[in-house]
Design a protein around this motif. Structure first.
Motif, PDB file in Angstrom:
ATOM      1  N   LYS A 135      -6.168   3.514  -5.953  1.00 13.49           N
ATOM      2  CA  LYS A 135      -7.337   3.051  -5.206  1.00 13.49           C
ATOM      3  C   LYS A 135      -8.345   4.156  -4.932  1.00 13.49           C
ATOM      4  O   LYS A 135      -9.534   4.011  -5.209  1.00 13.49           O
ATOM      5  CB  LYS A 135      -6.890   2.439  -3.872  1.00 13.49           C
ATOM      6  N   HIS A 136      -7.880   5.261  -4.372  1.00  7.75           N
ATOM      7  CA  HIS A 136      -8.815   6.269  -3.890  1.00  7.75           C
ATOM      8  C   HIS A 136      -8.305   7.658  -4.227  1.00  7.75           C
ATOM      9  O   HIS A 136      -7.120   7.958  -4.042  1.00  7.75           O
ATOM     10  CB  HIS A 136      -8.999   6.144  -2.376  1.00  7.75           C
ATOM     11  N   VAL A 137      -9.219   8.479  -4.729  1.00  2.00           N
ATOM     12  CA  VAL A 137      -8.919   9.880  -5.032  1.00  2.00           C
ATOM     13  C   VAL A 137      -9.774  10.729  -4.099  1.00  2.00           C
ATOM     14  O   VAL A 137     -11.011  10.725  -4.193  1.00  2.00           O
ATOM     15  CB  VAL A 137      -9.215  10.217  -6.500  1.00  2.00           C
ATOM     16  N   ASP A 138      -9.126  11.428  -3.179  1.00  2.00           N
ATOM     17  CA  ASP A 138      -9.826  12.231  -2.179  1.00  2.00           C
ATOM     18  C   ASP A 138      -9.931  13.670  -2.683  1.00  2.00           C
ATOM     19  O   ASP A 138      -8.945  14.408  -2.704  1.00  2.00           O
ATOM     20  CB  ASP A 138      -9.067  12.183  -0.852  1.00  2.00           C
ATOM     21  N   GLN A 169     -15.922  18.706  -4.682  1.00 10.97           N
ATOM     22  CA  GLN A 169     -17.034  17.752  -4.654  1.00 10.97           C
ATOM     23  C   GLN A 169     -18.358  18.451  -4.921  1.00 10.97           C
ATOM     24  O   GLN A 169     -19.212  17.930  -5.658  1.00 10.97           O
ATOM     25  CB  GLN A 169     -17.064  17.042  -3.298  1.00 10.97           C
ATOM     26  N   ASP A 190       0.849  -1.200   0.000  1.00 10.34           N
ATOM     27  CA  ASP A 190       0.000   0.000   0.000  1.00 10.34           C
ATOM     28  C   ASP A 190       0.881   1.245   0.000  1.00 10.34           C
ATOM     29  O   ASP A 190       1.825   1.352   0.789  1.00 10.34           O
ATOM     30  CB  ASP A 190      -0.911   0.012   1.221  1.00 10.34           C
ATOM     31  N   PRO A 203      -1.337   7.856   1.230  1.00  9.46           N
ATOM     32  CA  PRO A 203      -1.919   8.971   0.457  1.00  9.46           C
ATOM     33  C   PRO A 203      -0.894  10.064   0.185  1.00  9.46           C
ATOM     34  O   PRO A 203      -0.181  10.511   1.081  1.00  9.46           O
ATOM     35  CB  PRO A 203      -3.051   9.470   1.364  1.00  9.46           C
ATOM     36  N   VAL A 207      -4.151  11.144  -3.092  1.00 11.75           N
ATOM     37  CA  VAL A 207      -4.327   9.907  -3.854  1.00 11.75           C
ATOM     38  C   VAL A 207      -3.474   8.810  -3.226  1.00 11.75           C
ATOM     39  O   VAL A 207      -2.306   9.041  -2.894  1.00 11.75           O
ATOM     40  CB  VAL A 207      -3.923  10.096  -5.331  1.00 11.75           C
ATOM     41  N   ASN A 208      -4.065   7.643  -3.044  1.00 10.11           N
ATOM     42  CA  ASN A 208      -3.286   6.494  -2.609  1.00 10.11           C
ATOM     43  C   ASN A 208      -3.407   5.377  -3.641  1.00 10.11           C
ATOM     44  O   ASN A 208      -4.301   5.387  -4.485  1.00 10.11           O
ATOM     45  CB  ASN A 208      -3.710   6.007  -1.227  1.00 10.11           C
ATOM     46  N   ARG A 229      -8.463   5.970 -15.574  1.00  7.59           N
ATOM     47  CA  ARG A 229      -7.661   5.395 -14.497  1.00  7.59           C
ATOM     48  C   ARG A 229      -6.889   4.159 -14.963  1.00  7.59           C
ATOM     49  O   ARG A 229      -5.748   3.945 -14.562  1.00  7.59           O
ATOM     50  CB  ARG A 229      -8.556   5.047 -13.310  1.00  7.59           C
ATOM     51  N   GLU A 237      -2.412  -0.054  -9.029  1.00  7.24           N
ATOM     52  CA  GLU A 237      -3.808   0.351  -9.024  1.00  7.24           C
ATOM     53  C   GLU A 237      -3.972   1.597  -8.157  1.00  7.24           C
ATOM     54  O   GLU A 237      -3.604   1.599  -6.983  1.00  7.24           O
ATOM     55  CB  GLU A 237      -4.704  -0.765  -8.464  1.00  7.24           C
TER      56      GLU A 237
END
Length: 254
Positions: free
Chosen positions: A161-164, A170, A68, A71, A84-85, A133, A159
């Protein structure tokens, strides 16, 4: 005599324990002999060492490692700040290079992944990051694989995984999505009105060109009005021929 025999047996057992190692199927042993690495890693299975001369420097796993990536702060090409992580899948394909060419291949791979994650994602806009992606993942995988090749490491996949997204971004995306839904609803309603108007025009053309069809429609309208629940409505049928006579009396345009 018996005491010497016991000491001899203990010495033999110590020598055997110091010279024999059992390496699992998923590991390879890097053996140094007098400070120099042997040409090939040892294992799997039972390996024999020369006590006092050979030393197992490391045991390297050949399985796929899942790492992992913490972020990272990323600024996209359109100047939007994100966190982003990602996750990196890799495995050691050359155990000797993984130990000799780099001090700690796990730490080095993690740091390299963090650096390239920030640099590669910074080359794309937010829309590209969200919509492309898979393409970005392949680009990251190729870059990391090229840089870790000298360490004997094969990067299998990367990969994101998550885009904050920040809260204001937002809200902006929510307003954009709502406006897009309203636009589609208006387009669909307009298309429905157009189709209805075209259908009515076709029906009117058909009735105007077919006297029998016009009479049948007239009679159907009379029947519908006669069965209405509104008792106050009084319907007087008017011959359609009479309407046709009035229509013929209209002056014709020159």
């Amino acid at each position: 005599m018996e005491f010497m025999l016991v000491l001899l047996v203990i010495g033999v057992l110590l020598i055997i324990s110091a010279s024999v190692r059992i390496i699992p199927e998923y590991q390879r042993a890097i053996v140094f002999r007098l400070g120099r690495a042997l040409s090939q890693p040892k294992g799997p299975g039972i390996i024999f060492l020369i006590p006092g001369v050979d030393r197992v420097e490391a045991r390297v796993s050949t399985r796929v490692v899942t790492m992992d990536i913490d972020p990272q702060d990323v600024i996209t090409r359109d100047n939007i700040s994100l966190k982003v992580n990602a996750v990196v899948y890799f495995k050691v394909v050359d155990s000797m290079r993984a130990i000799i060419n780099v001090e700690n291949y796990l730490y080095a791979t993690a740091q390299l992944s963090q650096t390239h994650l920030r640099s590669v994602l910074g080359e794309h806009s937010l829309d590209e990051l969200l919509a492309e992606r898979e393409k970005i993942n392949l680009h990251l995988q190729r870059i990391l694989d090229q840089n870790t090749d000298s360490w004997g490491i094969k990067v299998v996949a990367v990969e994101v995984k998550h885009v904050d997204l920040p809260p204001d971004q937002q809200r902006a995306m929510a307003r954009q999505a709502e406006a897009e839904r309203e636009r589609r609803a208006k387009v669909i309603a307009a298309e429905g009105e157009l189709q209805a108007a075209q259908t009515l025009r076709s029906a009117a053309d058909l009735l105007s060109n077919n006297y029998t069809a016009l009479q049948l429609r007239y009679l159907q309208t009379m029947a519908d009005m006669s069965t209405s629940n509104n008792a106050k409505t009084i319907f007087f049928p008017l011959p359609i021929d009479l309407l046709e006579a009035f229509q013929n009396m209209r002056p014709k345009k020159e």
